[in-house]
Motif scaffolding. Structure first.
Motif, PDB file in Angstrom:
ATOM      1  N   ASN A  98       0.813  -1.218   0.000  1.00 50.51           N
ATOM      2  CA  ASN A  98       0.000   0.000   0.000  1.00 50.51           C
ATOM      3  C   ASN A  98       0.843   1.263   0.000  1.00 50.51           C
ATOM      4  OD1 ASN A  98       1.088  -0.275   2.523  1.00 50.51           O
ATOM      5  ND2 ASN A  98      -0.811   0.226   3.644  1.00 50.51           N
ATOM      6  N   LEU A  99       2.073   1.137  -0.421  1.00 50.23           N
ATOM      7  CA  LEU A  99       2.958   2.282  -0.333  1.00 50.23           C
ATOM      8  C   LEU A  99       3.187   2.950  -1.689  1.00 50.23           C
ATOM      9  CD1 LEU A  99       4.673   3.989   1.543  1.00 50.23           C
ATOM     10  CD2 LEU A  99       6.563   2.378   1.192  1.00 50.23           C
ATOM     11  N   PHE A 100       3.233   2.158  -2.775  1.00 52.98           N
ATOM     12  CA  PHE A 100       3.514   2.709  -4.103  1.00 52.98           C
ATOM     13  C   PHE A 100       2.432   2.253  -5.109  1.00 52.98           C
ATOM     14  CE2 PHE A 100       7.619   2.250  -1.993  1.00 52.98           C
ATOM     15  CZ  PHE A 100       8.137   3.517  -2.111  1.00 52.98           C
ATOM     16  N   SER A 101       2.275   3.062  -6.152  1.00 54.30           N
ATOM     17  CA  SER A 101       1.421   2.727  -7.295  1.00 54.30           C
ATOM     18  C   SER A 101       2.191   3.014  -8.590  1.00 54.30           C
ATOM     19  CB  SER A 101       0.126   3.537  -7.262  1.00 54.30           C
ATOM     20  OG  SER A 101       0.393   4.910  -7.467  1.00 54.30           O
ATOM     21  N   ILE A 102       1.749   2.398  -9.663  1.00 46.60           N
ATOM     22  CA  ILE A 102       2.412   2.607 -10.956  1.00 46.60           C
ATOM     23  C   ILE A 102       1.369   2.941 -12.009  1.00 46.60           C
ATOM     24  CG2 ILE A 102       2.351   0.163 -11.636  1.00 46.60           C
ATOM     25  CD1 ILE A 102       5.120   0.610 -12.934  1.00 46.60           C
ATOM     26  N   GLY A 103       1.706   3.899 -12.872  1.00 42.38           N
ATOM     27  CA  GLY A 103       0.795   4.266 -13.957  1.00 42.38           C
ATOM     28  C   GLY A 103       0.636   3.103 -14.940  1.00 42.38           C
TER      29      GLY A 103
ATOM     30  N   ALA B 123       5.859   6.465   6.807  1.00 41.60           N
ATOM     31  CA  ALA B 123       5.845   6.418   8.277  1.00 41.60           C
ATOM     32  C   ALA B 123       7.262   6.370   8.789  1.00 41.60           C
ATOM     33  CB  ALA B 123       5.042   5.200   8.736  1.00 41.60           C
ATOM     34  N   GLU B 124       7.421   6.699  10.066  1.00 43.88           N
ATOM     35  CA  GLU B 124       8.746   6.712  10.658  1.00 43.88           C
ATOM     36  C   GLU B 124       9.381   5.341  10.698  1.00 43.88           C
ATOM     37  OE1 GLU B 124      10.565   9.198  11.492  1.00 43.88           O
ATOM     38  OE2 GLU B 124       9.069  10.713  10.980  1.00 43.88           O
ATOM     39  N   ASP B 125       8.526   4.337  10.789  1.00 43.35           N
ATOM     40  CA  ASP B 125       9.068   2.976  10.910  1.00 43.35           C
ATOM     41  C   ASP B 125       9.124   2.231   9.587  1.00 43.35           C
ATOM     42  OD1 ASP B 125       6.388   2.891  10.567  1.00 43.35           O
ATOM     43  OD2 ASP B 125       6.010   1.283  12.023  1.00 43.35           O
TER      44      ASP B 125
END
Length: 797
Positions: free
Chosen positions: A607-612, A625-627
């Motif tokens: 759930n952190l990156f998406s791609i076109g 997030a910090e962690d």
């Protein structure tokens, strides 16, 4: 022995007539005099010598002798020029009593046509003996017959003429009768029995005599008949004809039963001695069965249709005999009047049934002899042919017509001609006959092959196996035979990848086609016939190669090398939808086969990156997030849109760094100009910090790459990542020469969000940027590292 002086005169006039004929003929023809009954092979004369013709001309000009009628009595030896006998000639059969007996022939020479007239005068020989119609002559004489009384006897007949005919008569020796010869008005002689001593029935009731007819031949011939004389009592008058010669005319073809004449004889006696019976005492062979006389009435009737062409006149001896046995004679002459009852005769003397279609006008194809057996205007003949044929009749010699070409022959339009020659005489009513001359026109090579289509266009899929049928061309030739046999061939520039069946025109592949190497072929096909000389025609075959999805996508960035994966750095403070990097891939195919889609197969954090989907841009979905793990790995799938989709995967390593500045897109674009002057100092500070950071990262990267010995990949002072020249599969070593990127109008530029920030570029030994600009538009791909690359993308994307 009694000599017939009339025969001497006949012989004299016969010789004089023939001399006149030969004198006239010497100006235009050759006369030969030959005796009848000559043996086969007997040489009559040398025609070549007599006419002054070179013997070699006889063979070259197809010389031959033809007769007017159906019988050919002589033939020409073309090697020597001699004229020899090939058939028995009987003058009596040919000319009967006519004198002279002349047969006419023609000597024909062709190319050019020349006709010479040959006259053959058949001389009579003494080959016939005089004959009497009856083997015995019966006479009944009254004993009261006065001395000197004459009794006409039957004449002897000899088919020969002149001195070879009957010259005198002889009577056996006796004491009562003598023999004298009497000449009629027509100069015909017949013997008469003359009483020289009174008869005495009581002393001798019967007398037997022998009458002989002797000709004048050497040696002479003779014929005899016996005379039986019955001595009777008083019948002292003989029948007397009203005319000594009866001459009548009758049209030929007169119907049977037509009365020609009624003979009239009277006898002064009464009773049985006054009853007269009529009969023919002599009938020539040509007249036998044609006419007959009524014994009682004396009417002469037609029994068989008269034919002028067989005999123009008939002469008969008629006898009138009374009941007492006394008789008298007269002559009946029947002249036959010619009517138009014969069709014109068309005789083909020479013909050329096969003519080439390039034969020149004026060439003779047939020689016709056209004549009519009738006489006068009924024998005048005109002839013609139909007007719709390229032929005409030409006559240079009487009764001979040449059928010559009078136009251009074209076998393709009309290969056969049935020429009907019609001959019409001038009789009333006119009669006509016709004959068909068949002419076959042979072919010459005067038509070139013609393709059914001047241009062929076909779409052909790439990767078809060797020997696959591409197309079949077809040419037609209007000629026939060898002239219409067509051989096909290809131009030399097509011989490396195509072959053709020379006989059928089928074109096959020599190797599989590759759309990425060539998108179409322009092929010249030649069709050549086998005529002499041959004709050639050409057609154009356009072969358009249809693309197949036979190339998988290739990832250009990030560089995928064994043992090394490039890393992209992203600030930890990056907001959502922040452009991290961009996956760059290409597909050598075209159209939908090169339409690429990007998807994340696997990620450290899902759930952190998406791609076109189509641009390959990797963005953040949320702030970090910090962690969060410092190293994030994404496995990207790149798929094309082919019917059977091909794909490739790329691994993207992303490093999250603290303290890196966030590059604001809007500020970089300069869209917000209202704060430009107030924030200029802040931007300069941030740029300085960024450049320092980038310089530090560059130093670290250079050291790292040198340690890893990847000399082909480096960071420039402008921080531009390099695609090494050895990267990618064969065929991708030079981007400017990708097989599917050869047409400038097949590509457009595509700009993605954030592409203003940076591009990729290629090393100088890898791609010529000037060439790239000439061959297509540019695709700008943005990334965090502010790198820049120039790529060509198919237009159909």
């Amino acid at each position: 022995m009694i000599c017939l002086t009339k025969c001497v005169w006949a012989s004299f006039w016969l010789q004089l007539y023939f001399c006149f004929i030969c004198m006239c003929g010497s100006l235009c023809e050759v006369c030969y005099s030959v005796p009848e009954e000559m043996q086969r092979g007997t040489v009559i004369g040398n025609v070549a010598t007599d006419l002054g013709i070179d013997v070699t001309e006889l063979v070259r000009r197809n010389a031959r002798v033809v007769a007017e009628g159906s019988r050919q009595f002589c033939e020409l030896n073309t090697e020597t020029g001699s004229l020899s006998v090939i058939e028995r000639m009987d003058r009596e059969e040919l000319c009967v009593q006519s004198a002279p007996c002349v047969q006419q022939f023609q000597l024909l020479l062709e190319n050019p046509l020349k006709v010479y007239s040959l006259l053959l005068d058949i001389q009579d020989i003494n080959d016939n003996s005089p004959t009497f119609e009856n083997g015995q002559i019966e006479l009944e004489l009254l004993e009261s017959t006065v001395l000197g009384r004459r009794f006409p006897l039957e004449s002897a007949h000899d088919p020969d003429i002149g001195v070879n005919s009957v010259q005198h008569y002889q009577l056996s020796e006796n004491e009562y009768f003598a023999l004298e010869v009497n000449t009629q008005l027509d100069r015909n002689a017949y013997p008469e029995l003359v009483l020289k001593k009174p008869l005495d029935r009581e002393n001798q009731a019967d007398h037997f005599l022998t009458l002989s007819g002797v000709d004048g031949g050497r040696p002479f011939r003779s014929g005899t008949t016996s005379i039986h004389i019955h001595v009777l009592d008083a019948n002292d008058n003989v029948p007397v004809f009203g005319q000594s010669v009866y001459k009548v005319s009758a049209q030929e073809n007169s119907p049977q039963g037509t009365v020609l004449v009624k003979l009239n004889a009277t006898d002064l006696d009464s009773g049985i001695y006054g009853e007269i019976s009529y009969s023919f005492s002599h009938v020539p062979d040509k007249t036998k069965g044609v006419v007959e006389v009524d014994h009682v009435t004396g009417e002469v009737k037609v029994m068989v249709a008269l034919d002028y062409e067989e005999a123009s006149s008939h002469e008969l001896d008629v006898q009138a005999k009374d009941g007492g046995g006394q008789s008298s004679h007269c002559k009946l002459i029947i002249d036959v009047i010619d009517v138009n009852d014969n069709l014109p005769v068309i005789a083909v003397k020479s013909t050329t049934s096969i003519v080439p279609e390039d034969a020149s006008p004026g060439t003779m194809v047939a020689l016709l002899h056209i004549y009519d057996l009738d006489t006068g205007t009924s024998g005048w003949v005109t002839c013609k042919i139909s007007d719709d044929v390229p032929f005409k009749l030409v006559s240079e010699v009487k009764n001979y017509f040449m059928l010559v070409i009078d136009g251009v022959l074209d076998r393709e339009k009309c290969p056969h001609y049935n020429i009907t020659v019609t001959a019409v005489d001038a009789g009333t009513p006119p009669l006509f006959s016709s004959k068909t001359v068949a002419i076959t026109v042979t072919d010459v090579n005067d038509n070139p092959p013609i393709f059914r289509h001047g241009d062929y266009s076909i779409k052909f899929e790439e990767n078809q196996p060797q020997g696959t049928l591409v197309i079949k061309v077809r040419a037609d030739d209007a000629d026939e035979g060898q002239n219409a046999k067509i051989l096909y061939s290809l131009s030399e520039d097509a011989a490396s990848h195509l072959s053709i069946n020379a006989e059928t025109g089928e074109i096959f592949t020599l190797c599989p086609f590759d759309y990425e190497s060539s998108t179409h072929f322009h092929v010249q096909v030649m069709a050549c016939d086998e005529g002499r000389p041959s004709f050639t025609s050409t057609c154009t075959v356009q072969i358009f190669i249809a693309d197949q999805n036979d190339n998988a996508p290739v990832v250009l960035y990030p560089v995928q090398l064994d043992g090394y994966l490039a890393r992209d750095i992203v600030p930890r403070a990056a907001p959502a939808d922040y452009l991290v990097t961009k996956v760059v891939a290409i597909d050598a195919d075209a159209g939908h086969n090169a339409w690429l889609s990007y998807r994340i197969l696997k990620a450290t954090r899902s759930n952190l990156f998406s791609i076109g989907l189509h641009c390959g841009e990797i963005r953040t979905l949320r702030p970090f997030a910090e962690d969060e793990e410092i190293k994030q790995t994404l496995i990207i799938s790149v798929s094309d849109d082919g019917l059977e989709s091909l794909s490739a995967t790329a691994t993207v390593n992303i490093m999250i760094e603290d303290g890196l500045p966030i590059i604001d897109e809007l500020v970089a674009r300069g869209t917000d100009k209202s704060h430009g002057h107030s924030d200029l100092t802040l931007y300069l500070i941030m740029a300085l910090a960024g450049m320092s950071s980038l310089f530090l990262v560059l130093i670290i990267a250079v050291v790292y790459m040198r340690l890893c010995r990847y000399r082909y990949m480096y960071r420039s002072t402008a921080n531009l990542p390099i695609f090494p020249p050895t990267y990618g599969p064969p065929g991708y070593s030079d981007v400017s020469r990708f097989n599917t990127l050869q047409k400038d109008d097949r590509f457009n530029s595509f700009l993605t969000t954030g592409s203003w920030k940076g591009d990729f570029r290629f090393g100088s030994d890898f791609v010529d940027l000037d060439m790239m600009n000439k061959r297509g538009t540019l695709l700008h791909v943005g990334g965090h590292s502010a790198t820049r690359a120039k790529l060509l993308v198919p237009h159909k994307l």
